[in-house]
Design an enzyme around this catalytic site. Structure first.
Site, PDB file in Angstrom:
ATOM      1  N   CYS A   1      13.997  10.797   5.567  1.00  0.00           N
ATOM      2  CA  CYS A   1      14.043  10.355   7.028  1.00  0.00           C
ATOM      3  C   CYS A   1      15.623  10.557   7.542  1.00  0.00           C
ATOM      4  O   CYS A   1      15.621  10.799   8.725  1.00  0.00           O
ATOM      5  CB  CYS A   1      13.713   8.927   7.057  1.00  0.00           C
TER       6      CYS A   1
ATOM      7  N   GLU B   1      -1.325   7.327  -0.251  1.00  0.00           N
ATOM      8  CA  GLU B   1      -2.485   7.672  -1.174  1.00  0.00           C
ATOM      9  C   GLU B   1      -1.960   8.930  -2.191  1.00  0.00           C
ATOM     10  O   GLU B   1      -2.734   9.383  -3.028  1.00  0.00           O
ATOM     11  CB  GLU B   1      -3.700   8.183  -0.320  1.00  0.00           C
TER      12      GLU B   1
ATOM     13  N   GLY C   1       7.300   5.210   7.755  1.00  0.00           N
ATOM     14  CA  GLY C   1       6.440   6.184   7.753  1.00  0.00           C
ATOM     15  C   GLY C   1       6.628   6.996   9.003  1.00  0.00           C
ATOM     16  O   GLY C   1       7.791   6.747   9.569  1.00  0.00           O
TER      17      GLY C   1
ATOM     18  N   LYS D   1       1.025  -1.051   0.004  1.00  0.00           N
ATOM     19  CA  LYS D   1      -0.019   0.059  -0.021  1.00  0.00           C
ATOM     20  C   LYS D   1       0.873   1.312  -0.029  1.00  0.00           C
ATOM     21  O   LYS D   1       1.446   1.527   1.151  1.00  0.00           O
ATOM     22  CB  LYS D   1      -0.969   0.151   1.164  1.00  0.00           C
TER      23      LYS D   1
ATOM     24  N   GLU E   1      10.394   1.638  10.166  1.00  0.00           N
ATOM     25  CA  GLU E   1      11.305   2.596   9.624  1.00  0.00           C
ATOM     26  C   GLU E   1      10.664   3.853   9.752  1.00  0.00           C
ATOM     27  O   GLU E   1       9.870   4.309   8.848  1.00  0.00           O
ATOM     28  CB  GLU E   1      11.700   2.266   8.277  1.00  0.00           C
TER      29      GLU E   1
ATOM     30  N   GLU F   1      11.003  16.496  14.121  1.00  0.00           N
ATOM     31  CA  GLU F   1      11.190  16.047  12.485  1.00  0.00           C
ATOM     32  C   GLU F   1      10.277  17.290  11.726  1.00  0.00           C
ATOM     33  O   GLU F   1       9.243  17.097  12.005  1.00  0.00           O
ATOM     34  CB  GLU F   1      10.992  14.664  12.434  1.00  0.00           C
TER      35      GLU F   1
ATOM     36  N   GLY G   1       3.431   4.272  13.034  1.00  0.00           N
ATOM     37  CA  GLY G   1       4.320   3.230  13.601  1.00  0.00           C
ATOM     38  C   GLY G   1       3.762   2.599  14.691  1.00  0.00           C
ATOM     39  O   GLY G   1       3.415   1.444  15.001  1.00  0.00           O
TER      40      GLY G   1
HETATM   41  P1  NAD Z   1       2.455   8.427   7.359  1.00  0.00           P
HETATM   42  O1  NAD Z   1       2.980   7.572   8.623  1.00  0.00           O
HETATM   43  O2  NAD Z   1       1.543   9.415   7.584  1.00  0.00           O
HETATM   44  O3  NAD Z   1       2.100   7.506   6.244  1.00  0.00           O
HETATM   45  C1  NAD Z   1       2.792   6.211   6.099  1.00  0.00           C
HETATM   46  C2  NAD Z   1       2.163   5.263   5.099  1.00  0.00           C
HETATM   47  O4  NAD Z   1       1.249   4.652   6.250  1.00  0.00           O
HETATM   48  C3  NAD Z   1       1.346   5.614   4.073  1.00  0.00           C
HETATM   49  O5  NAD Z   1       1.082   4.720   3.019  1.00  0.00           O
HETATM   50  C4  NAD Z   1      -0.233   5.903   4.935  1.00  0.00           C
HETATM   51  O6  NAD Z   1      -1.208   5.932   3.967  1.00  0.00           O
HETATM   52  C5  NAD Z   1      -0.137   4.915   5.764  1.00  0.00           C
HETATM   53  N1  NAD Z   1      -0.865   4.843   7.027  1.00  0.00           N
HETATM   54  C6  NAD Z   1      -1.386   6.288   7.640  1.00  0.00           C
HETATM   55  N2  NAD Z   1      -2.076   5.795   8.776  1.00  0.00           N
HETATM   56  C7  NAD Z   1      -2.295   4.448   8.705  1.00  0.00           C
HETATM   57  C8  NAD Z   1      -2.967   3.525   9.798  1.00  0.00           C
HETATM   58  N3  NAD Z   1      -3.523   4.034  10.701  1.00  0.00           N
HETATM   59  N4  NAD Z   1      -2.512   2.203   9.844  1.00  0.00           N
HETATM   60  C9  NAD Z   1      -1.661   1.905   8.568  1.00  0.00           C
HETATM   61  N5  NAD Z   1      -0.964   2.623   7.667  1.00  0.00           N
HETATM   62  C10 NAD Z   1      -1.346   3.920   7.740  1.00  0.00           C
HETATM   63  O7  NAD Z   1       3.944   8.934   6.779  1.00  0.00           O
HETATM   64  P2  NAD Z   1       4.188   9.955   5.611  1.00  0.00           P
HETATM   65  O8  NAD Z   1       3.688  11.122   6.025  1.00  0.00           O
HETATM   66  O9  NAD Z   1       3.515   9.530   4.493  1.00  0.00           O
HETATM   67  O10 NAD Z   1       5.707   9.898   5.717  1.00  0.00           O
HETATM   68  C11 NAD Z   1       6.760  10.602   6.375  1.00  0.00           C
HETATM   69  C12 NAD Z   1       7.223  10.082   7.489  1.00  0.00           C
HETATM   70  O11 NAD Z   1       7.887   8.843   7.068  1.00  0.00           O
HETATM   71  C13 NAD Z   1       8.427  10.845   8.138  1.00  0.00           C
HETATM   72  O12 NAD Z   1       8.049  10.812   9.545  1.00  0.00           O
HETATM   73  C14 NAD Z   1       9.728  10.120   7.770  1.00  0.00           C
HETATM   74  O13 NAD Z   1      10.924  10.384   8.562  1.00  0.00           O
HETATM   75  C15 NAD Z   1       9.092   8.762   7.775  1.00  0.00           C
HETATM   76  N6  NAD Z   1      10.073   7.783   6.461  1.00  0.00           N
HETATM   77  C16 NAD Z   1      11.086   6.978   7.173  1.00  0.00           C
HETATM   78  C17 NAD Z   1      11.692   6.474   6.648  1.00  0.00           C
HETATM   79  C18 NAD Z   1      12.835   5.384   6.959  1.00  0.00           C
HETATM   80  O14 NAD Z   1      13.387   4.607   6.389  1.00  0.00           O
HETATM   81  N7  NAD Z   1      12.987   5.346   8.272  1.00  0.00           N
HETATM   82  C19 NAD Z   1      11.808   6.670   4.896  1.00  0.00           C
HETATM   83  C20 NAD Z   1      11.022   7.657   4.657  1.00  0.00           C
HETATM   84  C21 NAD Z   1      10.026   8.356   5.200  1.00  0.00           C
END
Ligand code: NAD
Length: 486
Positions: A295, A189, A239, A186, A261, A390, A244
């Site tokens: 990240c 979006e 994310g 997934k 991650e 962050e 997480g």
């Molecule tokens: P996010 O957590 O909002 O979303 C990440 C993914 O999770 C998306 O696909 C989203 O639709 C999904 N998601 C959202 N709510 C969910 C739920 N309740 N249950 C399951 N899935 C859900 O993060 P974002 O805003 O898309 O990305 C930015 C974040 O990602 C930043 O904090 C960044 O540091 C982190 N990130 C980490 C790494 C790494 O490798 N450590 C790499 C890239 C980004």
């Protein structure tokens, strides 16, 4: 404003639409609903993306489950050949894929192309690992033949963010597949296109139907349904900390393994004996790459007090060469744009001084785009919110330190622990500090030459588990011991 696209029912006017990829073909959402995404360069509507439901997730998981037994028994060398063929197909299609990535994220083409090449490398690297042994023979007793082997989990859920969409998807899907798992992915979006293209290319090169499925839609609907699904046996999540943590509860209840991650606020430590020109140049790459939406960005700059002003002058000068709309893309969504603007205000309230930037940028021909100026703050204390949280934008905070001990203490005074960087000509000191930084990866005299071979992941709120490298295979498989009486 937030990051969530609006839901509407088709027909969505003239906008193109994007469906799920299930069982080797496109699949419209069972609800008939689509989400509208925006072009980050202009803020105008861009694409209608399938708004998946729990039912769509179930269909995809059933497809994956059906494909799992055959894929698990697929001869390893042939699995490897398919992975290599997919790597080649990604490379052959790199310009189109980079353009799709650019359309959704606004990132400049060189960055988009690098990301696509990185995605190909994951399939190439993991495709080559099929020739490695997958177990050991253990000398337990003369009348026993004891061996271990690694086995796949089965259906693996892969949930990814919007900053490096195809790369993050490939980073998890490639090791999952090579370990013999099948995948339900997934993407965010906001950036769904290249993950769908990845699945389409996989089908084109001969991956059996159902081995890679992609369900599009909102995180709290589709993502959560994946984590909760009884037949999903492992989840790889990239994310935010908030999400997480929330899916961590579900995974704990279900007692399934979860790779997290998450975010970062990585320390970039510059000692007075460093090559300051190189360190300044790399520092600027380190916080502006992908408009700071990385990240592992080195956004917390710790500078020895004796060179603080001199070094910041170099960083400020180099930052002035980073031009929004030219070599700096926009932030990806209105929500992210608003978040960074809020931090500009927080920085003012906390008394930080913007040496450069600290405001939005107007880009001719891209009015309405989500552009900000690359920003360097001095007068920063590590306790400030701009030093602890962050921001996920091109914002650097510079904090002075006096001694090596101070540098380590400030670097580790963070709830995150993703990477760290150390600049010094004293290699013993570089190694000492690298040892003491609480992070999954540390660079000395270089920034972020990340390779597919190097394990990647966090300490503390940056997450747990590792992606990349041979180590990732261990997070996509578990070992079985077999004892035979002879
Ligand atoms: P996010 O957590 O909002 O979303 C990440 C993914 O999770 C998306 O696909 C989203 O639709 C999904 N998601 C959202 N709510 C969910 C739920 N309740 N249950 C399951 N899935 C859900 O993060 P974002 O805003 O898309 O990305 C930015 C974040 O990602 C930043 O904090 C960044 O540091 C982190 N990130 C980490 C790494 C790494 O490798 N450590 C790499 C890239 C980004």
């Amino acid at each position: 404003m937030n990051n969530t696209p609006s839901t509407s029912r088709r027909p969505p006017g003239n906008l193109a639409h994007l469906d799920h990829w299930v069982d080797g073909k496109t699949a419209p959402p069972t609800s008939g609903n689509y989400l509208e995404t925006l072009d980050p360069m202009t803020g105008s509507p861009a694409l209608m993306v399938a708004a998946g439901t729990t039912e769509d997730v179930n269909i995809a998981v059933q497809s994956a489950k059906k494909a799992a037994p055959d894929w698990r028994r697929y001869p390893a060398a042939e699995r490897g050949q398919l992975m290599l063929a997919l790597a080649q197909a990604i490379r052959d299609d790199n310009t189109r894929l980079a353009e799709l990535e650019r359309a959704e994220t606004g990132k400049p083409m060189p960055g988009a192309l690098a990301e696509i090449e990185g995605s190909a490398k994951y399939f190439e690297f993991y495709g080559s690992l099929v020739y490695l042994p997958t177990g050991d023979v253990l000398d337990v007793a003369p009348d026993q033949h004891v061996y271990t082997k690694r086995e796949p989990f089965g259906v693996v859920g892969v949930i990814t963010p919007w900053n490096l969409p195809m790369n993050q998807a490939a980073r998890a899907i490639a090791p999952a597949l090579v370990a013999g798992n099948v995948v339900v992915a997934k993407p965010s979006e906001i950036t769904s296109r290249t993950t769908i293209e990845l699945a389409r290319l996989a089908t084109d090169v001969g991956f059996p139907s159902g081995v890679i499925n992609v369900v599009l839609g909102l995180g709290d609907v589709v993502g959560e349904a994946i984590v909760k699904h009884d037949d999903v046996r492992k989840v790889a999540f990239t994310g935010s900390v908030a999400v997480g943590r929330s899916i961590g509860h579900i995974a704990a209840d279900r007692v399934i393994p979860l790779t997290l991650e998450l975010g970062g606020k990585s320390a970039n430590i510059v000692f007075e004996d460093a090559d300051l020109d190189v360190a300044a140049k790399e520092t600027v790459v380190g916080f502006t790459l992908n408009c700071g939406q990385v990240c592992s960005a080195g956004t917390r700059l710790l500078v020895q007090r004796s060179i603080y002003d001199r070094f910041l002058a170099k960083v400020t000068k180099a930052t002035q060469n980073i031009i929004p709309g030219n070599n700096l893309g926009p932030l990806v969504t209105p929500g992210q744009f608003q978040k960074v603007k809020n931090y500009f205000q927080i920085a003012r309230d906390e008394g930080a001084k913007a040496l450069v930037g600290g405001e939005i940028a107007e880009v001719k021909g891209a009015e309405g785009g989500f552009f900000v100026k690359p920003t360097v703050y001095s007068n920063v204390d590590n306790k400030m919110r701009i030093a602890q949280e962050e921001i996920f934008g091109p914002v650097l905070v510079a904090i002075p330190f006096d001694t090596e001990e101070d540098a380590v203490r400030i670097a580790n005074d963070s709830s995150y622990g993703l990477i760290g960087t150390v600049w010094t000509r004293d290699l013993s000191r570089g190694l000492r500090v690298a040892d003491r930084i609480e992070a999954g990866q540390v660079f000395v005299n270089v920034w972020n030459t990340m390779s597919v071979q190097t394990p990647f992941g966090g300490h503390k709120l940056s997450g747990h588990g590792r992606e990349k490298g041979i180590e990732a295979i261990h997070h996509y498989s578990h070992s079985k011991t077999v004892t035979v009486k002879i």
